[in-house]
Write a protein that holds these residues in place. Structure first.
Motif, PDB file in Angstrom:
ATOM      1  N   HIS A  71       2.341   6.421  -7.040  1.00 20.60           N
ATOM      2  CA  HIS A  71       1.301   7.352  -7.490  1.00 20.60           C
ATOM      3  C   HIS A  71       1.725   8.804  -7.233  1.00 20.60           C
TER       4      HIS A  71
ATOM      5  N   VAL B 281      -2.707   2.567   3.608  1.00 17.60           N
ATOM      6  CA  VAL B 281      -2.959   3.836   2.918  1.00 17.60           C
ATOM      7  C   VAL B 281      -4.265   3.693   2.137  1.00 17.60           C
ATOM      8  N   GLY B 282      -5.139   4.677   2.268  1.00 12.50           N
ATOM      9  CA  GLY B 282      -6.419   4.631   1.553  1.00 12.50           C
ATOM     10  C   GLY B 282      -7.563   4.122   2.411  1.00 12.50           C
TER      11      GLY B 282
ATOM     12  N   LEU C  12       1.179  11.051   2.893  1.00 14.98           N
ATOM     13  CA  LEU C  12       0.531  10.047   2.035  1.00 14.98           C
ATOM     14  C   LEU C  12      -0.891   9.758   2.502  1.00 14.98           C
TER      15      LEU C  12
ATOM     16  N   THR D 104       4.058  19.131  -3.377  1.00 11.69           N
ATOM     17  CA  THR D 104       2.629  18.987  -3.123  1.00 11.69           C
ATOM     18  C   THR D 104       2.284  17.709  -2.367  1.00 11.69           C
TER      19      THR D 104
ATOM     20  N   TYR E 144       5.411  26.164  -3.057  1.00  6.82           N
ATOM     21  CA  TYR E 144       4.282  25.235  -3.268  1.00  6.82           C
ATOM     22  C   TYR E 144       3.164  25.426  -2.249  1.00  6.82           C
ATOM     23  N   ARG E 145       3.325  26.379  -1.349  1.00  7.97           N
ATOM     24  CA  ARG E 145       2.337  26.559  -0.302  1.00  7.97           C
ATOM     25  C   ARG E 145       0.996  26.991  -0.895  1.00  7.97           C
ATOM     26  N   GLY E 146      -0.072  26.279  -0.501  1.00 10.63           N
ATOM     27  CA  GLY E 146      -1.412  26.620  -0.981  1.00 10.63           C
ATOM     28  C   GLY E 146      -1.589  26.301  -2.443  1.00 10.63           C
TER      29      GLY E 146
ATOM     30  N   LEU F 107       0.960  12.842  -8.547  1.00 14.15           N
ATOM     31  CA  LEU F 107       0.560  13.899  -7.613  1.00 14.15           C
ATOM     32  C   LEU F 107       1.603  14.988  -7.424  1.00 14.15           C
TER      33      LEU F 107
ATOM     34  N   LEU G 117      -9.875  13.177   5.287  1.00 10.91           N
ATOM     35  CA  LEU G 117      -9.560  13.656   3.938  1.00 10.91           C
ATOM     36  C   LEU G 117      -9.340  15.171   3.909  1.00 10.91           C
TER      37      LEU G 117
ATOM     38  N   GLU H 255      -5.818  17.135   2.889  1.00  9.64           N
ATOM     39  CA  GLU H 255      -5.749  18.204   1.893  1.00  9.64           C
ATOM     40  C   GLU H 255      -5.043  19.439   2.458  1.00  9.64           C
TER      41      GLU H 255
ATOM     42  N   GLU I   9       3.388  21.242  10.216  1.00 13.27           N
ATOM     43  CA  GLU I   9       4.136  22.418   9.753  1.00 13.27           C
ATOM     44  C   GLU I   9       5.387  22.640  10.601  1.00 13.27           C
TER      45      GLU I   9
ATOM     46  N   ALA J 142       1.385   3.962  -3.074  1.00 15.97           N
ATOM     47  CA  ALA J 142       1.130   5.384  -2.832  1.00 15.97           C
ATOM     48  C   ALA J 142       2.339   6.229  -3.244  1.00 15.97           C
TER      49      ALA J 142
ATOM     50  N   LEU K 107      -4.854   6.687  -3.729  1.00 20.02           N
ATOM     51  CA  LEU K 107      -4.746   6.533  -2.294  1.00 20.02           C
ATOM     52  C   LEU K 107      -5.594   5.344  -1.850  1.00 20.02           C
ATOM     53  N   THR K 108      -6.228   4.699  -2.805  1.00 19.77           N
ATOM     54  CA  THR K 108      -7.007   3.511  -2.445  1.00 19.77           C
ATOM     55  C   THR K 108      -6.264   2.239  -2.840  1.00 19.77           C
ATOM     56  N   GLY K 109      -5.069   2.424  -3.425  1.00 20.80           N
ATOM     57  CA  GLY K 109      -4.295   1.255  -3.846  1.00 20.80           C
ATOM     58  C   GLY K 109      -3.940   0.387  -2.649  1.00 20.80           C
ATOM     59  N   GLY K 110      -3.913  -0.882  -2.798  1.00 19.97           N
ATOM     60  CA  GLY K 110      -3.535  -1.777  -1.709  1.00 19.97           C
ATOM     61  C   GLY K 110      -3.205  -3.133  -2.295  1.00 19.97           C
TER      62      GLY K 110
ATOM     63  N   ASP L 160       0.831  -1.219   0.000  1.00 18.14           N
ATOM     64  CA  ASP L 160       0.000   0.000   0.000  1.00 18.14           C
ATOM     65  C   ASP L 160       0.860   1.262   0.000  1.00 18.14           C
TER      66      ASP L 160
ATOM     67  N   ASN M 115      -1.287  18.824   2.948  1.00 19.43           N
ATOM     68  CA  ASN M 115      -0.526  18.827   1.695  1.00 19.43           C
ATOM     69  C   ASN M 115      -0.429  20.222   1.073  1.00 19.43           C
ATOM     70  N   ALA M 116      -1.358  21.107   1.455  1.00 21.40           N
ATOM     71  CA  ALA M 116      -1.296  22.487   0.956  1.00 21.40           C
ATOM     72  C   ALA M 116      -0.212  23.294   1.676  1.00 21.40           C
ATOM     73  N   LEU M 117       0.431  22.702   2.697  1.00 20.55           N
ATOM     74  CA  LEU M 117       1.519  23.410   3.386  1.00 20.55           C
ATOM     75  C   LEU M 117       2.731  23.577   2.479  1.00 20.55           C
ATOM     76  N   GLY M 118       2.859  22.693   1.467  1.00 22.04           N
ATOM     77  CA  GLY M 118       3.951  22.849   0.502  1.00 22.04           C
ATOM     78  C   GLY M 118       5.278  22.247   0.930  1.00 22.04           C
TER      79      GLY M 118
ATOM     80  N   PRO N 269       9.281  25.100   0.204  1.00 24.17           N
ATOM     81  CA  PRO N 269       7.882  25.030   0.630  1.00 24.17           C
ATOM     82  C   PRO N 269       7.090  26.305   0.296  1.00 24.17           C
TER      83      PRO N 269
END
Lengths: 285, 198
Positions: free
Chosen positions: A37, A216-217, A253, A249, B182-184, A42, A230, A234, A181, A34, B194-197, A30, A237-240, B179
């Protein structure tokens, strides 16, 4: 008298030994998927993609060569679900586990990282024991073993807060975001984040630790917690922060939450962070 | 992203000058390893005005730890430790001629100032790539203080050891600038994948 099943302690030793051998050299499918991917779809930073590529090549080399995928082969963490109809014979449970850990770390050329005393006598025990053991007594006649060699990059930046009764999902999300952060590059991102909510402080910590080991998932069966997982993923991950903290991004995971009934006066929340080398292996005896 | 440049260690000012934070670099040549205990010892030597058992001039010092060496291999899996642990000792070593460091994690403002003053570089190696990194090491030999065991100072011959410039000689810090870029930004992660397993 109820029927009991006798289980030799040496079986536990053999199982623990085999699980640490496996967990230290090969990551779960898993996490591997991830990472693939993240690299291919991503991650928007070219530097981040090159880090993920190195990590994936490393997983292939470690698995094929039977060598530990990270030089920090961690503290030995063992979760045991012990069926109440099991009678362990031929030795104690903790001793059986420690023997398995010692054998795996010696024969596998894994690093021994445990010191006898945290403050006054930091002498290496030389065996990577004692293991940290969490045992639950459950119905039935089986023994469930889940082991996780735990490096300390993520442990060093994990955090505990007790929310007041008026605080809720928003404060949990903000606490996770602030913890990730502040951690920045230190826990070797992309990470897996486990969040334990409710119970007492130590119960929340054990929930958080178990949550980092979910596939994961996997989503929390309660839809509200699944949505919070979720949304938190999000925001994090927006923290960069990105792979290795170089900007990107994919900082995390997955985020997994677990909850338990809480006291009216407070809600402990523990955020446990695990590096992308989220090693673990399980077996049922 | 620029192609990875190649560097030969030890380094001089010429080699350091064109590199910028965010550049990928492949290091070949000879580098030294030192962790906490060796840093304490180096500092003691410097304070007592004693000559070190090795020359720091132009050297690249790496904060690498390893697992035991399995039979038939040059070294066990190796990876960088948190560099911040070496911060209190680092400015002095840079003043003694140290030109590069390899580790992971943030450095103190004092270290970054000293990197600028001494025209040096701080490189990052990826955590969790220990087997891959050990494959770039062709020889390991003990240099000083063998009583420190795995924390002694070793000389490592490396070939195309992959690093990224984290702090350049102008004081640009990738942990701050990367960082921020890429922030925001970036697309939110899709649920697919993310559903892979297994």
């Amino acid at each position: 008298m109820a029927k009991v099943r006798e289980v030799e302690a040496s079986l536990v030793t053999e199982a623990v030994r085999g699980l640490f051998f496996k967990a230290n050299v090969s990551i779960g499918q898993d996490v591997y998927n991830a990472l693939v991917h993240a690299r291919d779809r991503l991650e928007e930073s070219p530097l981040g993609r090159s880090v993920l590529d190195q990590v994936l090549r490393n997983h292939d080399l470690a698995r094929d060569g039977h060598v530990p995928l990270c030089q920090d082969t961690g503290m030995a963490l063992v979760f045991i679900d012990l069926g109440q109809e099991v009678l362990l014979v031929g030795g104690g449970l903790a001793e059986a586990v420690d023997s398995g850990v010692e054998e795996a770390y010696r024969e596998g050329f894994f690093r021994k990282s445990i010191v006898t005393d945290p403050l006054f006598d930091r002498r290496n025990t030389g065996t990577n024991t004692p293991a940290v053991l969490h045992t639950r007594i459950i119905p039935g006649d089986r023994v469930g073993l889940l082991v996780a060699p735990r490096g300390f990059g993520g442990e060093n930046v994990s955090a505990l807060r007790v929310l007041s009764p008026g605080q809720g999902p928003r404060e949990v999300l903000e606490f996770v975001r602030d913890t990730v952060e502040a951690a920045g590059p230190e826990p070797c991102p992309p990470t897996l984040v486990g969040v334990g909510i409710g119970g007492t402080v130590e119960a929340a910590a054990i929930m958080a630790k178990r949550a980092t080991l979910y596939p994961v998932g996997r989503r929390n069966p309660d839809r509200r917690y699944a949505e919070l997982e979720l949304r938190t993923l999000e925001v994090v991950n927006a923290l960069g922060i990105g792979p290795a903290g170089l900007g990107g991004t994919v900082t995390c995971l997955d985020v997994h939450m677990d909850f338990a009934p809480a006291h009216v006066a407070g809600t402990p929340v523990v955020v446990n962070i695990c590096c992308h080398a989220a090693r673990h292996a399980a077996v049922t005896i | 992203m620029r192609h990875a440049s190649r560097l030969v260690a030890p380094l001089d000012d010429e080699a350091v000058r064109p590199l910028r934070s965010g550049d990928r670099v492949l290091i070949s040549g000879v580098i030294l390893t030192a962790l906490d205990e060796a840093h304490r010892r180096m500092t003691e030597y410097a304070r007592e005005n004693r000559a070190l058992p090795f020359d720091l001039e132009g050297q690249v010092l790496c904060y690498l730890e390893s697992s035991p060496t399995p039979p038939g291999r040059v070294c066990g899996p190796i990876g960088p430790v948190a560099s911040g642990r070496m911060d209190p000792y680092t400015p002095l070593l840079l003043d003694l001629g140290l030109k590069g460091m390899i580790g992971r994690g943030r450095r103190s403002p004092e270290v970054i100032d000293s990197i600028v003053k001494n025209r040096a570089l701080y490189f990052g190696a990826a955590g969790g790539a220990a087997v891959f990194l050990s494959g770039c090491v062709t020889r390991v030999e003990s240099v000083a203080w063998p009583e420190m065991g795995p924390e002694a100072v070793f000389r490592m011959r490396v070939e195309d050891f992959p690093v990224v410039v984290l702090v350049d000689a102008r004081g640009n810090d990738l942990y701050r600038d990367g960082p921020a870029r890429y922030r925001g930004g970036g697309s939110p992660p899709s649920k697919e994948g993310l559903t892979g397993g297994p």
